[in-house]
Write a protein that holds these residues in place. Structure first.
Motif, short mmCIF file in Angstrom:
data_model
loop_
_atom_site.label_atom_id
_atom_site.label_comp_id
_atom_site.label_asym_id
_atom_site.label_seq_id
_atom_site.Cartn_x
_atom_site.Cartn_y
_atom_site.Cartn_z
N UNK A 61 -45.69 -45.50 19.44
CA UNK A 61 -44.76 -45.55 20.58
C UNK A 61 -45.28 -44.61 21.64
N UNK A 62 -45.46 -45.12 22.83
CA UNK A 62 -45.90 -44.26 23.92
C UNK A 62 -44.74 -43.33 24.29
N UNK A 63 -45.04 -42.03 24.37
CA UNK A 63 -43.94 -41.10 24.59
C UNK A 63 -43.51 -41.03 26.04
N UNK A 64 -44.30 -41.62 26.93
CA UNK A 64 -44.00 -41.43 28.36
C UNK A 64 -42.74 -42.15 28.80
N UNK A 65 -42.20 -42.98 27.92
CA UNK A 65 -40.88 -43.55 28.22
C UNK A 65 -39.80 -42.48 28.14
N UNK A 66 -40.10 -41.43 27.38
CA UNK A 66 -39.07 -40.40 27.12
C UNK A 66 -39.31 -39.11 27.90
N UNK A 67 -40.49 -38.98 28.46
CA UNK A 67 -40.81 -37.75 29.16
C UNK A 67 -41.61 -38.08 30.42
N UNK A 68 -41.24 -37.52 31.57
CA UNK A 68 -41.95 -37.85 32.81
C UNK A 68 -43.35 -37.23 32.81
N UNK A 69 -44.34 -38.07 32.62
CA UNK A 69 -45.72 -37.62 32.50
C UNK A 69 -46.17 -36.75 33.68
N UNK A 70 -45.67 -37.10 34.87
CA UNK A 70 -46.06 -36.35 36.08
C UNK A 70 -45.75 -34.86 35.95
N UNK A 71 -44.70 -34.56 35.18
CA UNK A 71 -44.26 -33.15 35.06
C UNK A 71 -45.37 -32.28 34.47
N UNK A 72 -46.25 -32.91 33.66
CA UNK A 72 -47.34 -32.14 33.05
C UNK A 72 -48.26 -31.54 34.11
N UNK A 73 -48.41 -32.28 35.21
CA UNK A 73 -49.35 -31.82 36.25
C UNK A 73 -48.82 -30.60 37.01
N UNK A 74 -47.56 -30.28 36.79
CA UNK A 74 -47.00 -29.07 37.40
C UNK A 74 -47.53 -27.81 36.72
N UNK A 75 -48.07 -27.96 35.51
CA UNK A 75 -48.48 -26.80 34.73
C UNK A 75 -49.75 -26.18 35.30
#
Lengths: 297, 153
Positions: B3-17
């Protein structure tokens, strides 16, 4: 003032003394409690990590029971309040999640409407009218240096647990337990790592020794401040400190143990209840000597 | 089943790190055990995608205390990321034994704790017997949400 009392699993099964103390205290302070056949919350540390959809649907079942009784729900555990508050908020906000959960619940004749609020015994006791009653009813002070331990899930993550009465500009760590205990004559004392994890979920899910290593480090800071008693609002934190200190003292013979209390046990003592009435007789780290020293038996 | 997790978590948010490691510096699990820590988890998700990380047993060495999210200056919803990753890991069979046993108990009894000689213990504290959990309803709800695809019960 009336609430559906949500006991959770650990308190009624492992630490029923906390339940007895809570019921006695609520009765004395004019808080009516109604029992409903609730299921496991389920924990933010277990089922949520494994299967979010199941976690949300089971939490919704518990919320529905309180809704159907027309009562706000009062929890006794930092984990339960975390799950039920988050689920309640999520289902109120998200139409798609609410529809999905309701399709499943409707087969069991339930329907989540979003009509109740979830709260914790600490927040219930902290209301002005309850505090006024406590000041009137208390018969003795408990002059001990106390360290409060809130349990992470009671106040994190802030996006779920941040109190509505504060503005978002304010930084937030909880203070209500410290304030309440000062009302009954205790001396709330700060200590390093007060707001960090007790180690319980780490022990339960992966490594027991690592979980106890966290307790050991916390205790070092607690003893450094000459804290005589710990107060908790969560059975998992309690277990870490109570059973944890017994386990640690087998390994480290010179460990000085600090008795741990559930909040309502201390409030109960100040209202004149006996140590047995608030269930202290079954704690592993004994508080008898400490309490006798201030004239409580 | 993957199951791809990006349905449950906004992948873009990772780039804020920006890898400041304030999260990892606060992590109580990392201090006492061999854990991944949030900073490394985010970096690996960015560089490798999440497929590799969900195979790693160390993913479970965590207090779930959310202090990482609390202290993140970029307000990345780390707690949501960790839930999504572990849900995906469990689905692939990467789940600690202790946790699997706990979930099975919950699904079978509706409680997280074994009820044993309970009434006697409750009577000692002057308490009435515990109200029974509607176990059939609980099981039905957990079946309908397909928990049994992850943990058999």
């Amino acid at each position: 003032m009336k609430y559906a009392i949500y006991l959770g699993c650990a308190i009624p099964i492992k630490y029923p003394g906390f339940e007895a103390a809570t019921r006695n205290v609520c009765e004395r302070l004019g808080i009516d409690l109604v029992d409903l056949p609730f299921a496991c919350c389920p924990p933010p540390t277990s089922l949520k990590m494994v299967h979010y959809d199941s976690w949300l649907a089971l939490a919704a079942l518990n919320l529905c029971m309180a809704e159907e009784a027309g009562l706000n729900l009062m929890t006794l555990c930092s984990g339960c309040v975390n799950t039920l508050k988050e689920a309640n908020q999520t289902l109120k906000k998200s139409d798609s999640k609410r529809r999905k959960v309701n399709r499943i619940l409707e087969e069991q004749n339930h329907h989540f409407k979003g009509t109740i609020e979830v709260t914790h015994i600490l927040d219930v006791l902290y209301q002005d009218s309850v505090i006024e009653k406590l000041i009137k009813e208390k018969v003795r002070e408990i002059p001990l240096k106390v360290g409060c331990h809130y349990g992470c899930h009671y106040f994190r993550p802030p996006k779920i647990m941040y109190p509505e009465e504060l503005s978002e500009a304010e930084s937030y760590v909880p203070v209500k337990m410290d304030h309440l205990l000062s009302i009954i004559g205790m001396e709330p004392t700060e200590y390093s790592r007060k707001f960090l994890c007790c180690g319980s979920p780490l022990g339960a899910n992966s490594d027991q020794d690592a979980g106890y290593a966290i307790v050991k480090e916390k205790l070092r800071h607690i003893r450094e401040r000459n804290i005589e008693a710990l107060s908790v609002i969560c059975p998992s934190c309690f277990e870490q400190f109570d059973m944890g200190q017994i386990a640690l003292s087998r390994k480290f013979k010179d460990l000085v143990k600090v008795p741990t209390f559930y909040l309502t046990q201390l409030i109960g003592l100040s209202l004149g209840m006996s140590t047995k009435e608030v269930g202290l007789d079954v704690h592993r780290v004994k508080s008898k000597k400490l309490l006798e020293g201030i004239g409580i038996s | 089943m993957t199951v791809k997790i990006w349905n449950f978590f906004p992948r873009e948010a990772l780039y804020e790190c920006y890898q400041c490691a304030r999260c990892t510096g606060s992590c109580p699990a990392l201090e006492v055990a061999s854990a991944l820590g949030p900073r490394e988890t985010i970096l690996k998700c960015l560089n490798l995608g999440h497929d590799e990380i969900v195979e790693d047993e160390k993913l479970w060495v965590c207090c779930t205390c959310n202090v990482c999210e609390d202290r993140c200056p970029q307000k990345i919803p780390i707690s949501d990321l960790l839930v999504a990753l572990r849900n995906s890991a469990a689905r692939r069979g990467n789940i600690p034994d202790k946790l699997e046993i706990a979930i099975e108990l919950l699904a079978k009894t509706g409680r997280s704790m074994i009820v044993h000689q309970l009434d006697e213990m409750r009577a000692h504290h002057g308490l009435a017997p515990l109200l029974p959990v509607p176990v059939d309803e609980v099981r039905e709800i957990l079946k309908k949400t397909r928990l049994d695809e992850v943990v058999e019960f």
